[in-house]
Design a protein around this motif. Structure first.
Motif, PDB file in Angstrom:
ATOM      1  N   ALA A  95       0.851  -1.198   0.000  1.00  9.21           N
ATOM      2  CA  ALA A  95       0.000   0.000   0.000  1.00  9.21           C
ATOM      3  C   ALA A  95       0.886   1.247   0.000  1.00  9.21           C
ATOM      4  N   ASP A 128      -5.724   1.645   0.648  1.00  6.67           N
ATOM      5  CA  ASP A 128      -4.962   2.808   0.188  1.00  6.67           C
ATOM      6  C   ASP A 128      -5.765   3.570  -0.863  1.00  6.67           C
ATOM      7  N   ILE A 147      -5.900  -1.319  -9.161  1.00  8.22           N
ATOM      8  CA  ILE A 147      -5.367  -2.426  -9.969  1.00  8.22           C
ATOM      9  C   ILE A 147      -6.411  -2.799 -11.026  1.00  8.22           C
ATOM     10  N   VAL A 149       1.729  -6.321 -11.984  1.00  7.43           N
ATOM     11  CA  VAL A 149       0.876  -5.600 -12.913  1.00  7.43           C
ATOM     12  C   VAL A 149       1.787  -4.924 -13.942  1.00  7.43           C
ATOM     13  N   GLY A 191       7.425  -9.596  -7.233  1.00 12.03           N
ATOM     14  CA  GLY A 191       6.169 -10.274  -7.558  1.00 12.03           C
ATOM     15  C   GLY A 191       5.913 -11.477  -6.673  1.00 12.03           C
ATOM     16  N   GLY A 212       5.656 -11.066  -3.114  1.00 15.73           N
ATOM     17  CA  GLY A 212       5.044 -10.630  -1.857  1.00 15.73           C
ATOM     18  C   GLY A 212       3.642 -11.178  -1.642  1.00 15.73           C
TER      19      GLY A 212
HETATM   20  P1  ADP Z   1       5.923  -6.833  -5.880  1.00 14.03           P
HETATM   21  O1  ADP Z   1       5.390  -5.722  -5.003  1.00 14.03           O
HETATM   22  O2  ADP Z   1       7.269  -7.318  -5.444  1.00 14.03           O
HETATM   23  O3  ADP Z   1       5.870  -6.509  -7.331  1.00 14.03           O
HETATM   24  P2  ADP Z   1       3.599  -8.374  -4.981  1.00 14.03           P
HETATM   25  O4  ADP Z   1       3.294  -9.824  -5.172  1.00 14.03           O
HETATM   26  O5  ADP Z   1       3.631  -7.873  -3.577  1.00 14.03           O
HETATM   27  O6  ADP Z   1       4.984  -8.120  -5.716  1.00 14.03           O
HETATM   28  O7  ADP Z   1       2.546  -7.537  -5.784  1.00 14.03           O
HETATM   29  C1  ADP Z   1       2.246  -7.911  -7.128  1.00 14.03           C
HETATM   30  C2  ADP Z   1       1.787  -6.707  -7.923  1.00 14.03           C
HETATM   31  O8  ADP Z   1       0.504  -6.275  -7.474  1.00 14.03           O
HETATM   32  C3  ADP Z   1       2.680  -5.493  -7.788  1.00 14.03           C
HETATM   33  O9  ADP Z   1       3.740  -5.536  -8.710  1.00 14.03           O
HETATM   34  C4  ADP Z   1       1.725  -4.353  -8.088  1.00 14.03           C
HETATM   35  O10 ADP Z   1       1.636  -4.192  -9.493  1.00 14.03           O
HETATM   36  C5  ADP Z   1       0.372  -4.864  -7.619  1.00 14.03           C
HETATM   37  N1  ADP Z   1      -0.041  -4.326  -6.301  1.00 14.03           N
HETATM   38  C6  ADP Z   1       0.097  -4.915  -5.090  1.00 14.03           C
HETATM   39  N2  ADP Z   1      -0.428  -4.164  -4.099  1.00 14.03           N
HETATM   40  C7  ADP Z   1      -0.912  -3.054  -4.696  1.00 14.03           C
HETATM   41  C8  ADP Z   1      -1.591  -1.865  -4.205  1.00 14.03           C
HETATM   42  N3  ADP Z   1      -1.880  -1.677  -2.906  1.00 14.03           N
HETATM   43  N4  ADP Z   1      -1.963  -0.938  -5.133  1.00 14.03           N
HETATM   44  C9  ADP Z   1      -1.693  -1.115  -6.456  1.00 14.03           C
HETATM   45  N5  ADP Z   1      -1.056  -2.188  -6.969  1.00 14.03           N
HETATM   46  C10 ADP Z   1      -0.670  -3.150  -6.106  1.00 14.03           C
END
Ligand code: ADP
Length: 261
Positions: free
Chosen positions: A158, A183, A188, A203, A215, A217
């Protein structure tokens, strides 16, 4: 592929056993495929930084000792890729550990405390507002360390993907606890939502950003939520923001309690 047993038609014990066996084999097959995909995705992701490190090391060897600029560039690139690999491997290890049931130990804990403890160092580190809302005390059975880790992933995303305040709301209704992380970021796209919890999924617009995430997390978040017996869901509206929700029963079934308690 596993050999299936003819399940037959009778309702006898043998039939039940055949059904159970086939279910088990389906499950094993799925786990095996998941494992295989994981290993091939992981090696693919690790190959990129290794290739960059290799080619810059070659450049350094060839021209770095005569040309200071080349040396600076090469060392910078090697360092940043090494950091990325370190982050990747740490997350991969976490992910590999997170689906082992034995890693979880439940006890009664104050969810409000867990929320505050997670948020406090983040306020310090980022100088951003993380608002915690809800009851001053909220008791539930959980694994506090794992829940902190899960909350951290959602709060950190966030923070990374939005500019304004981040809100963590706690709620208890009908024996269920709901934690939401909201947030007011860019949101997305709907088409990405079903893949968000997949390993290595990012994304599109974030894939090539300088602040390179892995990617992993949200895949880890999902595994932890499963281990905690919680549902993890996401809602997002473009231009409005994103809400991740963690929902679980406030008291755990017996089998989830730690053996030592
Ligand atoms: P990372 O942050 O390492 O890219 P994550 O698995 O945590 O990997 O998240 C995957 C994708 O989801 C991110 O690359 C981002 O594009 C999207 N994303 C995650 N949380 C949010 C958020 N709160 N707002 C917008 N996009 C988000």
């Amino acid at each position: 592929a596993y050999e299936k047993i003819d399940e037959g038609h009778g309702r006898d014990e043998l039939h039940e056993m055949a059904l159970a066996y086939n279910d088990m084999m389906d499950q094993l097959g799925r786990n095996y495929e998941k494992q295989e995909r994981f290993v091939s995705d992981a090696s693919h992701e690790l190959k990129t930084p290794i290739t960059v490190i290799e080619s810059y090391a070659r450049l350094l060897k060839r021209r770095g000792f005569d040309d200071r600029n080349v040396a600076d560039e090469a060392v910078g690139a090697i360092l940043s890729q090494a950091v990325r690999m370190k982050e990747l491997t740490a997350q991969l290890l976490d992910l590999a550990r997170s689906d082992r049931a034995a890693a979880y130990s439940f006890k009664q804990a104050d969810i409000r405390d867990i929320a505050e403890e997670t948020v406090r160092p983040m306020r310090q580190a980022y100088g951003r507002e993380f608002v915690v809302e809800g009851p001053e005390k909220l008791l539930a059975d959980t694994d506090p360390d794992k829940l902190r880790q899960l909350l951290f992933i959602l709060l950190d995303n966030a923070r990374k993907y939005s500019d304004g305040d981040v809100r963590l709301a706690l709620e208890k209704t009908d024996g269920r606890v709901e934690l939401s992380v909201a947030d007011h970021g860019p949101g997305i796209p709907e088409a990405d939502l079903p893949h968000l919890f997949d390993r290595f999924y990012r994304v599109n617009s974030d894939r090539n950003r300088k602040t390179g995430g892995t990617g992993l997390g949200l895949a880890l978040a999902k595994e932890i939520a499963d281990g905690l017996g919680a549902e993890l869901t996401v809602e997002s509206v473009i231009g409005v923001g994103t809400v991740f929700r963690i929902c679980f029963a406030s008291s755990r079934p017996k089998r989830h309690h730690a053996v030592t308690e």
